[in-house]
Design a protein around this motif. Structure first.
Motif, PDB file in Angstrom:
ATOM      1  N   LEU A 197     -14.937 -26.405 -33.352  1.00 23.27           N
ATOM      2  CA  LEU A 197     -16.341 -26.523 -33.197  1.00 23.27           C
ATOM      3  C   LEU A 197     -16.535 -26.578 -31.601  1.00 23.27           C
ATOM      4  O   LEU A 197     -15.394 -27.362 -31.404  1.00 23.27           O
ATOM      5  CB  LEU A 197     -16.527 -28.248 -33.405  1.00 23.27           C
ATOM      6  N   THR A 198     -16.876 -26.438 -30.912  1.00 26.25           N
ATOM      7  CA  THR A 198     -16.705 -26.103 -29.217  1.00 26.25           C
ATOM      8  C   THR A 198     -18.337 -26.543 -28.765  1.00 26.25           C
ATOM      9  O   THR A 198     -18.241 -26.054 -28.139  1.00 26.25           O
ATOM     10  CB  THR A 198     -16.243 -24.315 -29.059  1.00 26.25           C
ATOM     11  N   LEU A 199     -19.497 -26.274 -29.895  1.00 25.12           N
ATOM     12  CA  LEU A 199     -20.253 -26.742 -29.839  1.00 25.12           C
ATOM     13  C   LEU A 199     -20.061 -28.381 -29.273  1.00 25.12           C
ATOM     14  O   LEU A 199     -19.961 -28.936 -29.979  1.00 25.12           O
ATOM     15  CB  LEU A 199     -21.457 -26.810 -30.826  1.00 25.12           C
ATOM     16  N   LEU A 243     -14.490 -21.850 -40.521  1.00 20.47           N
ATOM     17  CA  LEU A 243     -16.202 -21.806 -40.221  1.00 20.47           C
ATOM     18  C   LEU A 243     -16.236 -21.976 -38.879  1.00 20.47           C
ATOM     19  O   LEU A 243     -15.504 -22.725 -38.013  1.00 20.47           O
ATOM     20  CB  LEU A 243     -16.868 -22.574 -40.600  1.00 20.47           C
ATOM     21  N   PHE A 244     -17.088 -21.907 -38.173  1.00 19.65           N
ATOM     22  CA  PHE A 244     -17.219 -20.857 -36.240  1.00 19.65           C
ATOM     23  C   PHE A 244     -18.967 -21.392 -37.335  1.00 19.65           C
ATOM     24  O   PHE A 244     -19.922 -20.061 -37.157  1.00 19.65           O
ATOM     25  CB  PHE A 244     -16.834 -20.277 -36.320  1.00 19.65           C
ATOM     26  N   PHE A 245     -19.447 -22.806 -35.972  1.00 19.72           N
ATOM     27  CA  PHE A 245     -20.966 -22.774 -35.611  1.00 19.72           C
ATOM     28  C   PHE A 245     -21.059 -21.849 -33.965  1.00 19.72           C
ATOM     29  O   PHE A 245     -20.252 -23.119 -33.717  1.00 19.72           O
ATOM     30  CB  PHE A 245     -21.271 -23.516 -35.557  1.00 19.72           C
ATOM     31  N   GLY A 246     -22.234 -21.125 -33.976  1.00 20.24           N
ATOM     32  CA  GLY A 246     -22.172 -21.056 -32.653  1.00 20.24           C
ATOM     33  C   GLY A 246     -24.008 -20.472 -32.086  1.00 20.24           C
ATOM     34  O   GLY A 246     -24.550 -21.368 -32.829  1.00 20.24           O
ATOM     35  N   VAL A 247     -24.043 -20.377 -31.116  1.00 17.78           N
ATOM     36  CA  VAL A 247     -25.449 -19.906 -30.330  1.00 17.78           C
ATOM     37  C   VAL A 247     -25.548 -19.009 -30.397  1.00 17.78           C
ATOM     38  O   VAL A 247     -24.135 -17.867 -29.914  1.00 17.78           O
ATOM     39  CB  VAL A 247     -26.187 -21.000 -29.267  1.00 17.78           C
ATOM     40  N   PRO A 248     -26.669 -18.045 -29.424  1.00 15.73           N
ATOM     41  CA  PRO A 248     -26.727 -17.029 -29.806  1.00 15.73           C
ATOM     42  C   PRO A 248     -25.866 -16.466 -28.649  1.00 15.73           C
ATOM     43  O   PRO A 248     -24.715 -15.246 -28.033  1.00 15.73           O
ATOM     44  CB  PRO A 248     -27.911 -16.954 -28.802  1.00 15.73           C
ATOM     45  N   THR A 249     -25.626 -17.145 -27.215  1.00 16.17           N
ATOM     46  CA  THR A 249     -25.072 -16.587 -26.067  1.00 16.17           C
ATOM     47  C   THR A 249     -23.536 -16.261 -26.768  1.00 16.17           C
ATOM     48  O   THR A 249     -22.966 -15.729 -26.059  1.00 16.17           O
ATOM     49  CB  THR A 249     -25.389 -17.798 -24.886  1.00 16.17           C
ATOM     50  N   MET A 250     -23.157 -17.441 -27.810  1.00 19.91           N
ATOM     51  CA  MET A 250     -21.668 -17.089 -27.992  1.00 19.91           C
ATOM     52  C   MET A 250     -21.465 -16.024 -28.275  1.00 19.91           C
ATOM     53  O   MET A 250     -20.153 -15.327 -28.554  1.00 19.91           O
ATOM     54  CB  MET A 250     -21.317 -18.593 -28.509  1.00 19.91           C
ATOM     55  N   TYR A 251     -22.572 -15.712 -28.905  1.00 15.83           N
ATOM     56  CA  TYR A 251     -22.186 -14.422 -30.334  1.00 15.83           C
ATOM     57  C   TYR A 251     -21.860 -13.127 -29.438  1.00 15.83           C
ATOM     58  O   TYR A 251     -21.631 -11.864 -29.262  1.00 15.83           O
ATOM     59  CB  TYR A 251     -23.240 -14.584 -31.509  1.00 15.83           C
ATOM     60  N   VAL A 252     -22.602 -13.294 -28.918  1.00 15.29           N
ATOM     61  CA  VAL A 252     -23.098 -12.433 -27.382  1.00 15.29           C
ATOM     62  C   VAL A 252     -22.092 -12.031 -26.322  1.00 15.29           C
ATOM     63  O   VAL A 252     -21.235 -10.584 -26.530  1.00 15.29           O
ATOM     64  CB  VAL A 252     -24.276 -12.401 -26.986  1.00 15.29           C
ATOM     65  N   CYS A 274     -21.651 -18.944 -38.474  1.00 13.74           N
ATOM     66  CA  CYS A 274     -23.469 -19.582 -38.550  1.00 13.74           C
ATOM     67  C   CYS A 274     -23.726 -19.977 -37.072  1.00 13.74           C
ATOM     68  O   CYS A 274     -22.939 -19.439 -36.355  1.00 13.74           O
ATOM     69  CB  CYS A 274     -23.991 -20.982 -39.144  1.00 13.74           C
ATOM     70  N   CYS A 275     -25.550 -19.376 -36.743  1.00 13.87           N
ATOM     71  CA  CYS A 275     -25.934 -19.070 -36.011  1.00 13.87           C
ATOM     72  C   CYS A 275     -27.385 -19.888 -35.158  1.00 13.87           C
ATOM     73  O   CYS A 275     -28.030 -19.663 -36.634  1.00 13.87           O
ATOM     74  CB  CYS A 275     -25.658 -18.158 -35.050  1.00 13.87           C
ATOM     75  N   GLY A 276     -27.931 -20.693 -34.058  1.00 15.77           N
ATOM     76  CA  GLY A 276     -28.882 -21.793 -34.369  1.00 15.77           C
ATOM     77  C   GLY A 276     -29.440 -22.145 -33.178  1.00 15.77           C
ATOM     78  O   GLY A 276     -28.612 -21.335 -32.040  1.00 15.77           O
ATOM     79  N   SER A 277     -30.279 -23.039 -32.440  1.00 17.41           N
ATOM     80  CA  SER A 277     -30.683 -23.689 -31.789  1.00 17.41           C
ATOM     81  C   SER A 277     -31.459 -23.267 -30.876  1.00 17.41           C
ATOM     82  O   SER A 277     -32.123 -22.798 -30.479  1.00 17.41           O
ATOM     83  CB  SER A 277     -29.572 -23.968 -30.958  1.00 17.41           C
ATOM     84  N   ALA A 278     -31.483 -20.964 -31.584  1.00 17.98           N
ATOM     85  CA  ALA A 278     -32.038 -19.722 -30.562  1.00 17.98           C
ATOM     86  C   ALA A 278     -32.059 -18.482 -30.974  1.00 17.98           C
ATOM     87  O   ALA A 278     -31.679 -18.742 -31.813  1.00 17.98           O
ATOM     88  CB  ALA A 278     -31.473 -19.958 -28.767  1.00 17.98           C
ATOM     89  N   PRO A 279     -32.653 -18.247 -30.454  1.00 13.72           N
ATOM     90  CA  PRO A 279     -33.263 -16.836 -31.741  1.00 13.72           C
ATOM     91  C   PRO A 279     -32.489 -16.255 -31.736  1.00 13.72           C
ATOM     92  O   PRO A 279     -31.605 -15.590 -30.038  1.00 13.72           O
ATOM     93  CB  PRO A 279     -34.392 -15.838 -31.556  1.00 13.72           C
ATOM     94  N   LEU A 280     -31.395 -15.184 -32.955  1.00 10.23           N
ATOM     95  CA  LEU A 280     -30.034 -14.317 -32.644  1.00 10.23           C
ATOM     96  C   LEU A 280     -30.870 -12.861 -32.132  1.00 10.23           C
ATOM     97  O   LEU A 280     -31.704 -12.358 -33.371  1.00 10.23           O
ATOM     98  CB  LEU A 280     -29.565 -14.554 -33.738  1.00 10.23           C
ATOM     99  N   ALA A 281     -30.598 -12.013 -31.147  1.00 12.77           N
ATOM    100  CA  ALA A 281     -31.683 -10.958 -31.732  1.00 12.77           C
ATOM    101  C   ALA A 281     -30.119  -9.713 -32.441  1.00 12.77           C
ATOM    102  O   ALA A 281     -29.605 -10.435 -32.962  1.00 12.77           O
ATOM    103  CB  ALA A 281     -30.784 -10.258 -30.499  1.00 12.77           C
ATOM    104  N   PRO A 282     -31.306  -8.993 -33.581  1.00 13.31           N
ATOM    105  CA  PRO A 282     -31.294  -8.698 -34.027  1.00 13.31           C
ATOM    106  C   PRO A 282     -29.814  -7.504 -34.464  1.00 13.31           C
ATOM    107  O   PRO A 282     -28.935  -7.084 -34.963  1.00 13.31           O
ATOM    108  CB  PRO A 282     -31.983  -7.705 -34.684  1.00 13.31           C
TER     109      PRO A 282
END
Length: 498
Positions: A197-199, A243-252, A274-282
């Motif tokens: 958890l880094t969120l 498990l790792f949860f992130g937001v799109p910026t993290m995955y970019v 998992c990803c959430g809090s904002a749309p993830l680009a395809p």
């Protein structure tokens, strides 16, 4: 039942199982964590905090902050998380609105506090989490009785304020239990799971979806102060988390790192991303899958509702969609007049469920306008998000905020649809599409682009024209170094230059 009761279930099942692990190597079992939280609760009660009182927290990802949240649940107090990015105006607004009994902060925030001025606190007493820890070790007071009922408030979460001044969303214990138990089932949590958890835990994504759900599962949380791509890859590759949860910026950033340095196959033992809090680009979804073999599970929720929709844990995860309703959630899509729309039509998402909040703090008018009542007398929360339901898969695709809808000459332009096309063009790193006034058309789309280098604008426009109707094409491209974002990576379009 309340949140504390739910956490006691995991404690009784396996008291010595790990619950919290920190970067310095220290670890807390479920029994030790809740026992320490009870001592914190006693120390808070000695300082005048009781059931129903608001307790503001302005501290980062550390064990003392976790214990403060748990102590509030034990007391029946209402935790009020404060974003660490807040400064004078935001601090003053939230503290005046919530009227907390105490503000718990940390030494790291003292320079910021001196910068904004103590008057921003509005007279709210300040206690450092380090001081509360010392007091808890010395107190001889017995732990307070748990007095929270299911309908009592547990959290007062202030919205991100992407469209204006933030409002306090009232989350009850029942609301939290509905979100947590729904996620336990939907994502197949097990006691042996380990969540990296880094969120930030001042936000519902890190706090409720991450911390509370993991503890309720009897699992453990590897809590880190902040996200660092290299450190995350190293820890996941070492098999330290499932498990790792992130937001799109993290995955970019993770995709960029893995493309540059390789080694994505080392992340395959992780059970779930998992990803959430904002749309993830395809494109990010595809890039991460190519690098690691993992299909990111995209989901959708709000501060006011907890989690609402999610792609399946066992099943196909469709990029660009946020999946189907989670257990206990109902949804409908309606037009501007509130009429139910069939699958395939575009409209506003309305939701129902035990997870939906009790209303906005001290704002009955805003609460009333945020709900719609159907012909059967059922209340539906108006999310303000636009979406489309696929009749075949049942998946929902988000099209953006209703307030961001661009009306060009009477035609609807959904910013998210245009953004996804732009993001697919080589060299476009990030993009935000907004509406700007126009004498002839009323509004027109303008694209703010973060590019990796010089772009061929004619080719970019031709790319858009091949994918989109003419009325959806941006009339201008404005190049910026970064897009303004809040702490969870959500673009704050209202801060873009006019």
């Amino acid at each position: 039942m309340n949140l504390w009761d739910l956490l006691l279930v995991a404690r009784r099942r396996a008291p010595e199982a790990p619950a919290l692990q920190l970067a310095d190597g220290s670890a807390w079992s479920h029994d030790a964590l809740l026992a320490a939280a009870e001592r914190r609760a006693a120390a808070l009660r000695e300082r005048g905090v009781g059931a129903g009182d608001r307790l503001a927290l302005w501290a980062g990802n550390r064990v003392e902050t976790v214990l403060a949240y748990l102590a509030a649940a034990r007391l029946g107090a209402v935790a009020v998380p404060l974003n660490l990015a807040y400064r004078r105006q935001e601090l003053a607004h939230v503290l005046a609105d919530a009227a907390p009994r105490l503000l718990l902060s940390e030494r790291e925030q003292l320079p910021v506090l001196e910068e904004v001025g103590r008057d921003a606190l509005g007279g709210v007493p300040l206690v450092l989490v380090e001081e509360l820890a010392a007091a808890a070790r010395e107190t001889a007071a017995p732990p307070p009785p748990a007095r929270a009922a299911g309908d009592d408030l547990a959290l007062l979460l202030y919205t991100s304020g992407t469209t204006g001044r933030s409002k306090g969303a009232m989350l009850t214990h029942n609301n939290l239990l509905a979100t947590v138990t729904g996620l336990l089932a939907a994502w197949a949590w097990e006691p042996g799971d380990r969540l990296l958890l880094t969120l930030p835990i001042f936000h519902t994504h890190g706090l409720v979806v991450g911390l509370f759900t993991a503890l309720a599962a009897g699992a453990s949380v590897r809590l880190r102060r902040r996200f660092e791509a290299e450190a995350v890859v190293a820890e996941l590759a070492a098999g330290e988390a499932t498990l790792f949860f992130g937001v799109p910026t993290m995955y970019v950033r993770l995709v960029d790192l893995l493309r540059r340095d390789g080694g994505g196959e080392r992340l395959r033992p992780v059970r779930l991303f998992c990803c959430g809090s904002a749309p993830l680009a395809p494109e990010t979804f595809a890039g991460f899958r190519a690098a690691t073999g993992h299909a990111i599970l995209e989901r959708y929720g709000m501060t006011e509702t907890g989690m609402l929709l999610g792609n399946p844990y066992a099943g196909e995860r469709l990029p660009g969609t946020v999946g189907t309703p989670l257990p206990g959630v109902s949804l409908r899509i309606v037009d501007r007049d509130g009429r139910h729309l069939p699958a395939g039509a575009e409209g506003e998402l309305l939701v129902r469920g035990s997870n939906v909040f009790a209303g906005y703090w001290r704002d009955t008018a805003k609460t009333a306008e945020s709900f719609a009542v159907d012909d059967g007398g059922q209340r539906w929360f108006r999310t303000g998000d636009l979406g489309r339901l696929d009749g075949a898969s049942g998946h929902v695709t988000l099209l953006g905020r209703g307030r961001e809808l661009i009306l060009r000459g009477g035609f609807n332009v959904y910013p998210r649809e245009v953004e996804e096309v732009l993001e697919a063009f080589p060299g476009v790193r990030e993009v935000a599409v907004v509406g700007r006034p126009h004498a002839e058309w009323g509004e027109v789309p303008v694209a703010f682009v973060v590019a990796e280098g010089a772009l061929d604008e004619a080719a970019l426009l031709a790319h858009c024209a091949a994918e989109l109707a003419r009325f959806k094409l941006p009339v201008a491209f404005r190049y910026v170094e970064t897009l303004p974002r809040n702490a969870l990576g959500k673009v704050q379009k209202h801060l873009l230059p006019s």
